[in-house]
Scaffold this active site. Structure first.
Site, PDB file in Angstrom:
ATOM      1  N   HIS A 127      -3.982   3.045  22.212  1.00 45.50           N
ATOM      2  CA  HIS A 127      -2.749   2.344  22.012  1.00 45.50           C
ATOM      3  C   HIS A 127      -3.161   0.930  21.830  1.00 45.50           C
ATOM      4  O   HIS A 127      -3.964   0.456  22.540  1.00 45.50           O
ATOM      5  CB  HIS A 127      -1.688   2.513  23.281  1.00 45.50           C
ATOM      6  CG  HIS A 127      -0.496   2.029  23.010  1.00 45.50           C
ATOM      7  ND1 HIS A 127      -0.127   0.557  23.095  1.00 45.50           N
ATOM      8  CD2 HIS A 127       0.668   2.598  22.331  1.00 45.50           C
ATOM      9  CE1 HIS A 127       0.986   0.557  22.398  1.00 45.50           C
ATOM     10  NE2 HIS A 127       1.658   1.813  22.359  1.00 45.50           N
ATOM     11  N   GLU A 186       2.037   3.891  14.553  1.00 47.56           N
ATOM     12  CA  GLU A 186       2.806   2.693  15.020  1.00 47.56           C
ATOM     13  C   GLU A 186       2.594   1.196  14.333  1.00 47.56           C
ATOM     14  O   GLU A 186       1.518   0.626  14.473  1.00 47.56           O
ATOM     15  CB  GLU A 186       2.330   2.450  16.399  1.00 47.56           C
ATOM     16  CG  GLU A 186       2.712   3.764  17.209  1.00 47.56           C
ATOM     17  CD  GLU A 186       3.145   3.345  18.577  1.00 47.56           C
ATOM     18  OE1 GLU A 186       4.230   3.272  19.167  1.00 47.56           O
ATOM     19  OE2 GLU A 186       1.954   2.795  19.293  1.00 47.56           O
TER      20      GLU A 186
HETATM   21  C1  PEP Z   1       5.078   2.005  22.392  1.00 50.10           C
HETATM   22  O1  PEP Z   1       4.852   1.815  23.329  1.00 50.10           O
HETATM   23  O2  PEP Z   1       4.164   2.595  21.495  1.00 50.10           O
HETATM   24  C2  PEP Z   1       6.117   1.227  21.504  1.00 50.10           C
HETATM   25  C3  PEP Z   1       6.079   1.653  20.323  1.00 50.10           C
HETATM   26  O3  PEP Z   1       7.008   0.565  22.123  1.00 50.10           O
HETATM   27  P1  PEP Z   1       8.494  -0.184  21.635  1.00 50.10           P
HETATM   28  O4  PEP Z   1       9.266   1.271  21.495  1.00 50.10           O
HETATM   29  O5  PEP Z   1       8.844  -0.540  22.986  1.00 50.10           O
HETATM   30  O6  PEP Z   1       8.241  -0.908  20.466  1.00 50.10           O
END
Ligand code: PEP
Length: 255
Positions: free
Chosen positions: A99, A170
């Protein structure tokens, strides 16, 4: 989502939030709200210090508890690190690997790589860093059985391993910022990831792998994002700390 071929998974990532007592209270609050889930699997990835309390609190519910990081070695002189066996014994079912906000020295450069403005920066990322992230992922897939070396693994084994992985797309600019990828962007990238998986592992494996979107997914935008054919769930940060919001996202995933 495409439920015919793959699991829909909504996973919370609590990051550095909640003490064990707070974790217990939040899970107790979530349990009744999440009890009617149909096909959506629910995971809460919590800080190491919360794992025991979270596993206990989630008992008897459909919530699985995950960890936020893990080392690839079975044991050794790695201060502050946690192994797969340690997590498994506590009842952990999932672990987040690589992450961007993980502070560990072995994952932080991944974030730097993603934050880089262009490809040249990405290409210049030191290979040992990539190796360490992939080693962690591999150790997670093996759940403690630890292969000797890559070369020893057959193609068949590699396909079996990849089926145990959940991938999260992400965009770094969307994590914790309140900015979300458009539904088209999210689906396009998840679909491109599936294409890569197809090339490497074959159509059957690629079709069955859950690919989540993460980046400010919340109670308002979840339905639209999850309605995309290649978005099989969400990795949720901020909204997973609020029981009602998390429950609304799970509800959207059950539609
Ligand atoms: C995450 O922690 O991977 C994340 C996407 O956080 P958020 O939903 O707060 O953007």
């Amino acid at each position: 989502m495409n439920r015919r071929y793959r699991k829909t998974i909504i996973a919370g990532n609590w990051k550095m939030n909640k003490t064990p007592a707070e974790a217990k209270a939040l899970i107790e609050e979530m349990k009744p709200l999440l009890s009617k889930t149909k096909w959506c699997e629910m995971v809460l990835c919590v800080p190491f210090t919360d794992i025991q309390a979270a596993v206990k609190a989630a008992k008897g519910s459909k919530i699985a508890i995950g960890a936020e990081n893990m080392h690839f070695e079975k044991s050794g002189a790695f201060t502050g690190e946690i192994s797969a066996d340690m997590l498994k014994e506590l009842g952990v079912k999932y672990v987040i690997i690589g992450h961007p906000s993980a502070v560990s020295t072995s994952t932080r450069p991944t974030s730097l790589r993603q934050e880089g403005s262009g490809r040249s920066r990405e290409r210049s990322a030191p290979d040992p860093v990539r190796r360490r992230v992939s080693d962690r992922a591999r150790a997670g897939r093996y759940h403690g059985s630890y292969p000797q070396a890559d070369q020893d693994r057959s193609a068949e084994r590699a396909v079996e391993d990849i089926k145990k992985v959940v991938i999260a797309y992400e965009p770094i600019w969307a994590i914790g910022t309140g900015k979300t990828a458009t539904t088209e962007q999210a689906n396009e990238v998840c679909s491109a990831i599936r294409d890569c998986l197809r090339e490497k592992y074959g159509a059957r494996a690629a079709r069955g792998i859950t690919i989540q979107y993460g980046g400010s997914m919340n109670a308002k935008n979840a339905s639209e994002l999850l309605a995309q054919p290649d978005v099989d769930g969400g990795l949720i940060g901020g909204a997973s700390l609020k029981s009602a919001d998390f429950a609304t996202i799970v509800e959207a995933a059950n539609q």
